[in-house]
Design a protein around this motif. Structure first.
Motif: not given
Length: 317
Positions: A23-31
């Motif tokens: 969910e977090m990565v799908d928002l565009g966060f790599e870290y």
């Protein structure tokens, strides 16, 4: 270091660590930062995701994962500041577990709280805290004579117990540093919003000096916590940053409302971001630490604001 998102935004609504990170990565966060609400049941999914390599950890927050039997965010369940040797032993045990987990997932920073002032006979700050909690407007508290009177009286009574607590805190951090050095992890000692939490706000440089001014123990600045203390008249936010910026390893970034509510959308509150951004440096970690009540759109808006602040300083997010 790219901007990362703290798991405090979503960890409580997930039962699978892999899906939480997705969910977090799908928002565009790599870290991401794994915060202090990480239940043991989430760990297998995390390890799978980190081993595959589609997500990285900028930092994790002590204690991570949570001690067995603890299922809610509890960074102060054990503290390094009180007189109980049993509690300090448990703090050390679970802090070492956190360092080992950081090493396992290649996180280079661990955010650490420094405990609270311990009082043998009651808590002399209760009247002040009760008065402060009853105030709706917290932006100009220096104009409230009763507030200032109660605040200064409480501070005076805290000084002695706080000094004793800081001796125990410094000893605890110094005992943790060899493990941090061995694992290549920086301890980010975080400023707190609680009135009785340590160190007291004018004691930060003495605290860092007392643990040896070593590269493994640096200052971690929570902008929201500092703003709350600013509104209480306990510190001046920008001069506080000025005094510590050369020792600063990372940031928790969120905004604060006029009423003193933190973890809000960045740009929606009262923090002077034009002043704060002057202390951003490329080698620091920048973590969005946002309320789980915020929407995906508010998370993305906060990210856009921070990207702009970094760009203003010539830092590529």
């Amino acid at each position: 270091m790219p901007i990362s998102l703290s798991s405090c935004w979503c960890s409580q609504r997930h039962d699978d660590g892999y899906e939480m990170l997705r969910e977090m990565v799908d928002l565009g966060f790599e870290y991401v930062e794994l915060s202090h609400g990480i239940r043991l049941s989430l760990v297998p999914g995390f390890l799978k995701a980190f081993d595959v390599g589609w997500v990285k950890a900028s930092s994790i927050h002590n204690f991570c994962p949570l001690p067995p039997g603890v299922t809610r965010p509890a960074p102060n369940v054990f503290q390094p500041s009180g007189p109980s040797k049993v509690e300090m032993s448990m703090w050390m045990r679970h802090s070492l577990n956190t360092l080992q987990f950081a090493n396992r997932i290649a996180a280079k920073r661990v955010v650490v709280h420094s405990g609270s002032t311990w009082f043998f006979w009651g808590n002399p700050t209760l009247k002040f805290q009760q008065y402060e909690e009853g105030l709706e407007e917290k932006e100009h508290l220096g104009d409230d004579a009763q507030f200032v009177k109660l605040r200064d009286r409480a501070l005076k009574r805290m000084n002695g117990p706080a000094r004793k607590g800081m001796v125990r805190v410094q000893d605890s951090i110094k005992a943790l540093i060899p493990a941090a050095r061995e694992m290549g992890v920086i301890l980010g000692l975080e400023n707190r919003e609680g009135f009785t939490e340590l160190p007291l706000d004018k004691g930060w440089n003495a605290y860092l000096d007392g643990v040896g001014d070593v590269p493994e123990a640096r200052y971690w600045h929570d902008a929201g916590h500092a703003q709350i203390k600013h509104q209480l008249g306990l510190l001046d936010h920008l001069p506080h940053l000025e005094s510590l910026h050369q020792r600063l390893t990372g940031w928790h970034l969120h905004d604060v409302s006029k009423g003193g509510r933190d973890h809000q959308t960045i740009g929606s509150g009262v923090i002077d971001w034009d002043g704060v951004k002057k202390f951003f440096k490329p080698d620091q970690a920048f973590v969005l630490e946002l309320s789980p009540k915020l929407t995906r759109e508010q998370v993305l808006e906060s990210n856009r604001v921070v990207e702009g602040l970094l760009a203003d300083q010539g830092i590529e997010p």
